[in-house]
Design an enzyme around this catalytic site. Structure first.
Site, PDB file in Angstrom:
ATOM      1  N   VAL B  77       0.833  -1.200   0.000  1.00 17.34           N
ATOM      2  CA  VAL B  77       0.000   0.000   0.000  1.00 17.34           C
ATOM      3  C   VAL B  77       0.865   1.247   0.000  1.00 17.34           C
ATOM      4  O   VAL B  77       1.884   1.288   0.691  1.00 17.34           O
ATOM      5  CB  VAL B  77      -0.863   0.006   1.293  1.00 17.34           C
ATOM      6  N   CYS B  78       0.478   2.252  -0.800  1.00 11.98           N
ATOM      7  CA  CYS B  78       1.136   3.561  -0.688  1.00 11.98           C
ATOM      8  C   CYS B  78       0.080   4.642  -0.767  1.00 11.98           C
ATOM      9  O   CYS B  78      -1.115   4.367  -0.649  1.00 11.98           O
ATOM     10  CB  CYS B  78       2.205   3.733  -1.753  1.00 11.98           C
ATOM     11  N   ALA B  79       0.503   5.896  -0.964  1.00 12.91           N
ATOM     12  CA  ALA B  79      -0.452   7.004  -0.934  1.00 12.91           C
ATOM     13  C   ALA B  79      -1.430   6.925  -2.093  1.00 12.91           C
ATOM     14  O   ALA B  79      -2.637   7.064  -1.922  1.00 12.91           O
ATOM     15  CB  ALA B  79       0.291   8.337  -0.943  1.00 12.91           C
ATOM     16  N   GLU B  81      -0.668   4.774  -5.397  1.00 13.98           N
ATOM     17  CA  GLU B  81      -0.630   3.481  -6.081  1.00 13.98           C
ATOM     18  C   GLU B  81       0.749   3.195  -6.669  1.00 13.98           C
ATOM     19  O   GLU B  81       1.243   2.080  -6.605  1.00 13.98           O
ATOM     20  CB  GLU B  81      -1.677   3.431  -7.207  1.00 13.98           C
ATOM     21  N   MET B 106      -4.017   4.784  -0.513  1.00 17.86           N
ATOM     22  CA  MET B 106      -4.756   5.261   0.665  1.00 17.86           C
ATOM     23  C   MET B 106      -5.814   6.286   0.275  1.00 17.86           C
ATOM     24  O   MET B 106      -6.795   6.489   0.990  1.00 17.86           O
ATOM     25  CB  MET B 106      -3.784   5.859   1.688  1.00 17.86           C
TER      26      MET B 106
END
Lengths: 75, 383
Positions: B77-79, B81, B106
């Site tokens: 997971v990141c901010a 993609e 997120m």
């Protein structure tokens, strides 16, 4: 400020700005300065955290017409 | 889910929600920077999560591999993609299987709404709760005989429009229990788009720049037929105008006054000292006078433990008087210190969010998204 290399990452999204910056920084000699331009607002915090963690020196960062500019001195 | 063991797979926020609600095991590698991670992350009873920023993995993922259990579903997971795909791809190249990345990161997690049915109404209508699982916000839709009302509408108005369309109802009213400080209300926008009426408590709306209908105690709102009434109860404390609703004599929508495991904080409009007395009076007197069989439906949850079966956030009022710590502080002075001292940090951009909800500023979609990043932090005990 006198800089030794300009890394233009305008228009690029995460993770490319830092991938490009890292590559450029790896090729510099200690004491040389890299200037990075980015339009990815999300990279700003990441960039600061990355430089801090690499122990290089973030000389300054500024925003001009929606372009974020970072100046990093290789230690 | 389109799963191919030897490839990196995409997981949507909807699929992740299903996994969390079903309490299926999942291991999450969050590759955002440490500050963003510590501020707000994916939570769930069956979720195991670690943080290694993607910029620590530029030279390879060996450092991460040691910390990732083999044979468990892995989600990166990141901010947004991009970085999660960058990392997930390398993990797959290193020979790991069952590797996924979160579509939209997120940002998408913060915006996903899961509709869950709370129950049927006496006249044949129904009540749905929309669980914004990533941020802990809850909206409601009351449906009755082809008409609907939406309460505490979230910014993602298309979700409500789509749901109303699927259910074959027309949205006639949107109501906010109070002027929100942690998220941008979609109430006004949804009302404009649907030709509905937007209702606000007048005491919270003294500075708003638009027209609205006044929510006042004693003035019921009718949906579909005369049998279904939304009955406003003036219940100040989180804000001076905070209003609860009794729906169908069964449900009590408490807004940000009373949650399942906590109570609302009185300081987000800068009036903690002034509003403590109101908050105590609402919780300990006004709510005591109501039928104790009412089912409490709040506007937020703070912890994943507040999510019940299928993700529903609900409890009987009498049970909350027994178990909610915020309803069991005997001394007024102890209550005062509990709700004014050692409060969690205020929600991200809460002042700008209030200004937006008053119509004083009109940020772009992207700016609104940024303003809402992070947990809701509307309860006194949320840390």
């Amino acid at each position: 400020m006198k800089t030794d290399i300009l890394v233009d990452t305008k228009g690029m999204a995460c993770p490319m700005p830092i991938v490009k910056a890292k590559k450029a920084l790896d090729g510099l000699l200690p004491g040389q300065v890299m200037e990075v331009h980015s339009t990815d607002k999300g990279s700003v915090n990441d960039f600061q955290a990355w430089v801090k963690q690499t122990k290089h020196e973030l000389l300054k960062h500024e925003e001009e017409n929606n372009v974020f500019k970072f100046f990093v001195k290789k230690v | 889910m389109n799963t191919d063991a030897n490839r990196m797979n995409m997981m949507t926020a909807k699929e992740l929600t299903r996994i969390i609600l079903a309490k299926e095991e999942i291991f999450i590698l969050d590759v955002r920077n440490e500050n963003d991670y510590n501020d707000w992350k994916i939570e769930g009873e069956s979720v195991e999560i670690i943080n290694i920023p993607y910029f620590d993995l530029l030279d390879g993922v060996d450092e991460a591999l040691d910390k990732l259990p083999d044979g468990k579903k892995l989600l990166v997971v990141c901010a947004k993609e991009g970085s999660s795909k960058f990392v997930a791809e390398q993990i797959v190249d290193a020979g790991r299987t069952d590797v996924h990345y979160l579509e939209g990161g997120m940002k998408a997690w913060s915006e996903y709404l899961e509709p869950v049915k709370i129950g049927d109404l006496k006249d044949g209508g129904s009540l749905y709760q929309f669980v914004r699982i990533g941020k802990g916000c809850l909206s409601y839709m009351v449906l009755s005989k082809g008409e609907a009302a939406v309460i505490d509408t979230l910014r993602m108005t298309d979700v409500f429009e789509q749901f109303a369309k699927e259910q074959g109802v027309q949205i006639k009213h949107t109501l906010d229990t109070h002027l929100h400080a942690d998220h941008i209300s979609g109430g006004r926008k949804l009302a404009e788009q649907s030709g509905a009426t937007y209702w606000l408590p007048p005491k919270d709306a003294t500075e708003v720049t638009f027209d609205y209908e006044k929510l006042e105690e004693g003035q019921g709102i009718t949906i579909g037929s005369t049998t279904l009434r939304i009955q406003p109860i003036y219940s100040p404390g989180h804000t001076i105008g905070s209003t609860s609703f009794i729906i169908d004599d069964q449900y009590l929508l408490t807004g940000d006054i009373l949650f399942i495991e906590s109570i609302g904080r009185p300081d987000l409009a800068g009036k903690a000292e002034d509003w403590v007395g109101d908050l105590r009076n609402t919780l300990y007197n006004r709510y005591k006078e109501l039928s104790q069989d009412l089912i409490v439906l709040p506007a937020h949850f703070g912890k994943v433990t507040e999510l019940g079966e299928g993700g529903r956030v609900m409890a009987k009022l009498s049970d909350l008087f027994l178990h909610n710590p915020g309803l069991n502080i005997q001394q007024e002075k102890d209550f005062r210190s509990a709700v004014t001292e050692n409060l969690p940090p205020q929600p991200n951009a809460y002042q700008e969010i209030r200004q937006t909800n008053m119509g004083k500023i009109t940020p772009s979609e992207e700016e609104q998204r940024e303003m809402e990043i992070g947990p809701n932090r509307c309860a006194v005990h949320d840390k």
